[in-house]
Design an enzyme around this catalytic site. Structure first.
Site, mmCIF file in Angstrom:
data_model
loop_
_atom_site.group_PDB
_atom_site.id
_atom_site.type_symbol
_atom_site.label_atom_id
_atom_site.label_comp_id
_atom_site.label_asym_id
_atom_site.label_seq_id
_atom_site.Cartn_x
_atom_site.Cartn_y
_atom_site.Cartn_z
ATOM 1 N N GLU A 149 0.815 -1.213 0.000
ATOM 2 C CA GLU A 149 0.000 0.000 0.000
ATOM 3 C C GLU A 149 0.856 1.274 0.000
ATOM 4 O O GLU A 149 0.774 2.117 0.889
ATOM 5 C CB GLU A 149 -0.951 0.009 1.191
ATOM 6 C CG GLU A 149 -1.994 -1.065 1.144
ATOM 7 C CD GLU A 149 -2.997 -1.011 2.291
ATOM 8 O OE1 GLU A 149 -4.101 -1.551 2.137
ATOM 9 O OE2 GLU A 149 -2.663 -0.416 3.341
ATOM 10 N N GLU A 305 -6.645 -7.578 -0.975
ATOM 11 C CA GLU A 305 -7.130 -7.503 0.401
ATOM 12 C C GLU A 305 -8.595 -7.108 0.431
ATOM 13 O O GLU A 305 -9.044 -6.231 -0.314
ATOM 14 C CB GLU A 305 -6.352 -6.451 1.210
ATOM 15 C CG GLU A 305 -4.946 -6.814 1.587
ATOM 16 C CD GLU A 305 -4.336 -5.748 2.498
ATOM 17 O OE1 GLU A 305 -5.109 -5.003 3.149
ATOM 18 O OE2 GLU A 305 -3.103 -5.649 2.550
#
Length: 656
Positions: A149, A305
């Site tokens: 991320e 995710e």
């Protein structure tokens, strides 16, 4: 279009280093029972892999990978560079990021590094090299996952090393300081620079900062993080050739221009956490899935995710209702995902995310959440069969929305005509087509649009004339173009297009639309405007005074500053298409009426005969998915056929 995977991927982040090794065999047993195919390993393991500088411990990871491989579970191996260990912060505090007020961050969270730190990069790449040397040909290895991320918590650092890198980036971009002064408009407020050494990051200041400096800082900061990914990818390509490399995007993430990032991915991956308590969250989620597919040029992507139930970072962390997780998972499959992964496999017993749901909850395997995980794994395994025709298949779309990170950045600055939420505004346009069951791609400004019969350009605030000319060509080749307010106002240097906006006087977009903009008339917060004519309803946020030179007025403002003036116009093109302009943000009812007209113009048949709220449908390959995102049973008509859906139900039907 083929998948890079032999079947749908199913699994999630696996963090065995958080647990005693006595748990590991049970993890593999439960993964096999849940039809898990893939575990993402090592995302936050730097401190365990390199407990002291240059001293590596791989024995535990060797054991984990051996156990997973023996259990038939493939591995996406992370480079573990997202969270540097305590020793790096202690020995090299200069690697820690600095905010715009000059405050240096400390250790004890995650992502505590400056993207431009050479010391951080040296240590990170040494770790990547060690991992790739040891595991680059491991039989369990399915893909590499760089960092994690990027930019999630620190998308820009204002330390001196970052400022020096910014100056070098500006010198490459502009060539001379005179060109920078021209682009930045430094004649305003006596901001002229005599050399690049005088330029600083846009730090905390008394009032408005230079708009072009701000957007260049955004561009630079996105680039600086991308350079870290590129550097890791280069090491992996050298030492582990042929193994795909990815990193996890974050959907509509404001700080990184994913159009620039996408070409550096072998497969696009994304993290998405729709709020179970928000009845409209499926709209944002659907758009995110379509964005991921579009970033990859239509190729399948990977949901890296999601949460099986509640997260831990909202003010109110709602749990997913029974069946809701299945619905959101199938939404990803329907919109192009070839894998459904989660954060995380086993719910943590300690740390900042211990209350974040996981595939194996605190209650263990005999729980509702884990039973739903097992059922979902079996369904995805069945859907992997070649005769299902879904894995690797494309999602054809005849409509596109032009999406632009730089317009988002510019509209978010201070000193604009009024504050406009770019993402929310674009998603309202998207939702009007979603409610009709129309598949949608996203397109970068200036990208070819010939594949689309309908092109929407809402809030395209920043665009050069050549990018606007691509839009103007849509109706000339027989397509339908619709442009929303605040489009074509600024060029890429954030200079105004003079002479009626929409790219400025004499521009191709003004000619295509047959209108120009004389004056803005933003509405007061919470005050709607009434729209009357062939289309009727209400608008919000905005009015404009339009000069209509060569277009039909479809609807007008009935009140407000622009009362009596055109609100919606349409110009028929000699090429057989049409160009629409909308000078306000319609409400849902007006959007639905407008969508009817636009689809009719474009010759696109909607899947739903009317606007459906809370239900979506999309065709992938030879399969149609119909998904109910509401807690009530719904009955809908899709392509002339009735479909009954339970609460959060999913129907998988032959495509038509």
């Amino acid at each position: 279009m083929a998948s890079i995977f032999p079947g749908f991927r199913f699994g999630g982040d696996y963090n065995p280093d958080q647990w005693d090794p006595s748990v590991w065999d049970d993890d593999v047993r439960l993964m096999r029972a849940a039809t898990v195919t893939t575990a993402t390993v090592g995302v936050f393991s730097w401190a365990r892999l390199e407990p002291r500088p240059g001293e590596f411990d791989f024995e535990w990871l060797d054991t984990v990978l051996e156990k997973l491989h023996a259990g038939g579970i493939r591995v996406i191996l992370a480079t573990a560079t997202a969270s540097p260990p305590a020793w790096l912060a202690r020995l090299h505090p200069e690697t820690l990021p600095v905010d715009e007020r000059g405050i240096r961050f400390g250790f004890g969270s995650r992502q505590q590094y400056s993207p431009s730190s050479r010391v951080y990069r040296e240590h990170a790449l040494r770790l990547v090299r060690e991992l790739a040397t040891r595991y680059g040909a491991h039989p369990a290895l399915e893909a590499w996952h760089t960092n994690n991320e990027y930019g999630c918590h620190v998308s820009a650092s204002y330390d001196e090393e970052s400022v020096a890198a910014f100056r070098a980036w500006l010198a490459r971009r502009y060539g001379t300081i005179d060109e920078l002064n021209r682009a930045w408009g430094t004649g305003f407020w006596s901001q002229r620079y005599d050399s690049f050494d005088e330029v600083d990051a846009p730090r905390y200041a008394p009032t408005f900062r230079n708009p072009t400096q701000l957007i260049d800082w955004k561009r630079f900061s996105s680039w600086a993080l991308l350079e870290l990914h590129r550097a890791e990818r280069a090491v992996l390509a050298e030492l582990s050739p042929g193994i795909p490399v990815t990193t996890n995007f974050m959907g509509f993430f404001a700080d990184l221009d994913y159009w620039d990032w996408a070409p550096e991915m072998d497969i696009i991956s994304d993290d998405e956490y729709p709020d179970p308590a928000d009845p409209l969250s499926h709209i944002h989620a659907a758009a995110t899935r379509d964005l991921m597919r579009s970033l990859g040029g239509g190729k399948p992507w990977l949901l890296m995710e999601q949460s099986p139930s509640a997260v831990n970072w909202r003010d109110r962390n709602a749990a997913k209702a029974p069946g809701q997780h299945r619905a959101t998972s199938f939404q990803s499959v329907a919109r192009g995902a070839d894998g459904i992964l989660h954060f995380q496999w086993r719910q943590s017993a300690s740390g900042a995310e211990k209350f974040h749901a996981a595939m194996v909850p605190h209650g263990g395997e005999h729980t509702r959440v884990h039973r739903e995980i097992q059922a979902l794994g079996r369904e995805l395994a069945e859907l992997s069969a070649p005769e299902a025709g879904v894995l690797g298949a494309a999602v054809p779309a005849s409509a596109a929305i032009v999406w632009d990170w730089e317009s988002w950045w510019a509209l978010g600055q201070d000193a604009t005509p009024t504050r406009v939420d770019y993402l929310a505004g674009v998603l309202e346009w998207y939702a009007a087509l979603l409610r009709r069951g129309v598949a949608i791609d996203f397109a970068r400004p200036g990208a070819p649009l010939d594949a689309y019969r309908l092109v929407l350009a809402p809030l395209l605030h920043v665009a050069d004339r050549d990018e606007l000319a691509v839009l103007a060509a849509v109706p000339e080749r027989g397509g339908t173009l619709v442009v929303g307010f605040q489009s074509g106002i600024l060029d890429r240097n954030l200079h105004v297009h003079l002479g009626g906006y929409l790219g400025g006087a004499g521009g191709e977009l003004q000619r295509a639309l047959g209108v120009s903009v004389e004056e803005f008339a933003p509405l007061q917060a919470g005050v709607p405007t009434t729209i009357r004519g062939e289309l009727e309803g209400h608008g919000a946020i905005w009015q404009e005074h339009l000069t209509v030179a060569d277009a039909d007025v479809i609807a007008s403002f009935a009140d407000g500053h622009a009362a009596g003036g055109a609100a919606v116009t349409r110009r028929a093109s000699a090429g057989g298409g049409a160009a629409w302009y909308v000078a306000t943000q319609p409400d849902a009812a007006l959007f639905d009426a407008l969508a009817e007209r636009l689809l009719a113009d474009a010759g696109i048949e909607a899947a739903f005969p009317g606007a459906e709220y809370g239900v979506e449908t999309v065709v992938r390959g030879g399969t149609r998915f119909v998904i109910n995102h509401t807690a009530e049973q719904r009955s809908v008509v899709v392509g002339g056929e009735p479909v009954a859906l339970d609460a959060y139900g999913v129907a998988v039907l032959p495509g038509r």
